[in-house]
Design a protein around this motif. Structure first.
Motif, PDB file in Angstrom:
ATOM      1  N   ARG A  33      10.956   8.115   7.165  1.00  0.00           N
ATOM      2  CA  ARG A  33      10.308   6.835   6.838  1.00  0.00           C
ATOM      3  C   ARG A  33      11.252   5.926   6.061  1.00  0.00           C
ATOM      4  O   ARG A  33      11.390   4.739   6.367  1.00  0.00           O
ATOM      5  N   MET A  37      12.622   2.353   7.448  1.00  0.00           N
ATOM      6  CA  MET A  37      12.364   1.124   6.695  1.00  0.00           C
ATOM      7  C   MET A  37      13.672   0.414   6.363  1.00  0.00           C
ATOM      8  O   MET A  37      13.752  -0.816   6.432  1.00  0.00           O
ATOM      9  N   MET A  40      15.062  -1.207   9.582  1.00  0.00           N
ATOM     10  CA  MET A  40      14.277  -2.350  10.040  1.00  0.00           C
ATOM     11  C   MET A  40      14.277  -3.496   9.043  1.00  0.00           C
ATOM     12  O   MET A  40      13.881  -4.616   9.394  1.00  0.00           O
ATOM     13  N   ARG A  44      12.810  -7.526   9.972  1.00  0.00           N
ATOM     14  CA  ARG A  44      11.363  -7.703   9.875  1.00  0.00           C
ATOM     15  C   ARG A  44      10.925  -9.160   9.874  1.00  0.00           C
ATOM     16  O   ARG A  44       9.784  -9.467  10.225  1.00  0.00           O
ATOM     17  N   ASN A  50       8.860  -6.050  13.116  1.00  0.00           N
ATOM     18  CA  ASN A  50       8.207  -4.899  12.496  1.00  0.00           C
ATOM     19  C   ASN A  50       7.557  -3.983  13.529  1.00  0.00           C
ATOM     20  O   ASN A  50       6.695  -3.167  13.197  1.00  0.00           O
ATOM     21  N   PHE A  74       3.793   6.304   6.907  1.00  0.00           N
ATOM     22  CA  PHE A  74       3.832   4.911   6.460  1.00  0.00           C
ATOM     23  C   PHE A  74       2.490   4.508   5.838  1.00  0.00           C
ATOM     24  O   PHE A  74       2.457   3.828   4.807  1.00  0.00           O
ATOM     25  N   VAL A  81      -0.762   0.101   9.245  1.00  0.00           N
ATOM     26  CA  VAL A  81      -0.015   0.487  10.448  1.00  0.00           C
ATOM     27  C   VAL A  81      -0.937   0.547  11.662  1.00  0.00           C
ATOM     28  O   VAL A  81      -2.041   1.094  11.593  1.00  0.00           O
ATOM     29  N   ASP A 159       1.565  -4.410   8.873  1.00  0.00           N
ATOM     30  CA  ASP A 159       2.888  -4.272   8.257  1.00  0.00           C
ATOM     31  C   ASP A 159       3.885  -3.666   9.234  1.00  0.00           C
ATOM     32  O   ASP A 159       5.038  -4.088   9.300  1.00  0.00           O
ATOM     33  N   TYR A 160       3.418  -2.657   9.994  1.00  0.00           N
ATOM     34  CA  TYR A 160       4.256  -2.017  11.012  1.00  0.00           C
ATOM     35  C   TYR A 160       3.405  -1.714  12.237  1.00  0.00           C
ATOM     36  O   TYR A 160       2.221  -1.395  12.123  1.00  0.00           O
TER      37      TYR A 160
END
Length: 238
Positions: A33, A37, A40, A44, A50, A74, A81, A159-160
């Motif tokens: 994770r 992160m 990415m 983003r 994302n 996440f 998510v 967020d993702y």
């Protein structure tokens, strides 16, 4: 997305991490994770920056399990998510979470349904868009303008967004989307996926305008071979 999420108590498969998952596997996902992160982070702010595709070179390499466990990791960190089951040939997410596969993504893409078809999983912060009715033309649906709109909408709301795709070495579905998102994470099965298969899958993604932003080494048996204990720390996602 339209506010029609359906809440449910998740009934997950044994391969999905929970409070009983061994510490080393949980920590491996947390390390993955952090790495994802970081990778990415610079993308983003871009359109769909994302959103990540999870795929592999061959079937049964664990891409769905890795995708779901990454999403859970996440969500546990407080991020909202969405997981999209875009493997419309052999979908699995609905079985993992005990939800109905229909209506879902294919029904939205084909105009058969105008609801969001999103389920909120009871663990919190995690949502599922199932595959929907198995269509005769999944690659065409994924390449459609409607799919672009769904991705853009999801990217704004969550967020993702993690997209579970078929193996890129078998069908063209994953390659179709790779150029429209931040990138692809390839799941590679230890002692099974060959270097040629990995290179061919990466080439297919690149040819479609996408990029591989990471890889997960799956199914490492560290009890059998202690020399690969270090990979266990970062890649044993059985």
């Amino acid at each position: 997305m339209k506010r029609s999420e359906k809440k449910l108590a998740a009934q997950v498969e044994n391969a999905i991490i929970d409070d009983n998952t061994p510490f080393n596997i949980t920590e491996a996902y947390k390390a993955a994770r952090t790495n994802l992160m970081f990778i990415m982070g610079g993308n983003r702010k871009e359109r769909n920056g994302n959103i990540v595709v999870f795929t592999g070179a061959n079937p049964s390499e664990g891409k769905t399990t890795v995708c779901v466990n990454m999403a859970l990791t996440f969500a546990q960190a407080g991020m909202k998510v969405l997981v999209i089951d875009a493997d419309m040939r052999k979908p699995r997410l609905h079985r993992i979470f005990g939800i109905a596969p229909v209506p879902g993504l294919s029904d939205r893409l084909s105009g058969m349904c105008d609801e969001s078809c999103v389920y909120e999983i009871s663990c919190g912060n995690m949502f599922i868009l199932p595959s929907g009715t198995i269509p005769p033309n999944p690659a065409e649906l994924l390449a459609s303008k409607c799919m672009e709109e769904i991705l853009a909408e999801a990217g704004r709301e969550f967020d993702y967004v993690f997209v579970d795709m078929p193996p890129v070495g078998v069908v063209t579905d994953a390659a179709v989307l790779c150029g429209k998102v931040a990138g692809a994470v390839m799941v590679v099965s230890y002692n099974r996926t060959t270097t040629d298969e990995i290179n061919a899958a990466k080439a297919a993604i690149t040819a479609a305008g996408g990029k591989v932003i990471g890889a997960v080494l799956n199914s490492v048996d560290t009890d059998r071979d202690r020399r690969y204990g270090r990979y266990h720390e970062y890649g044993d996602y059985r």
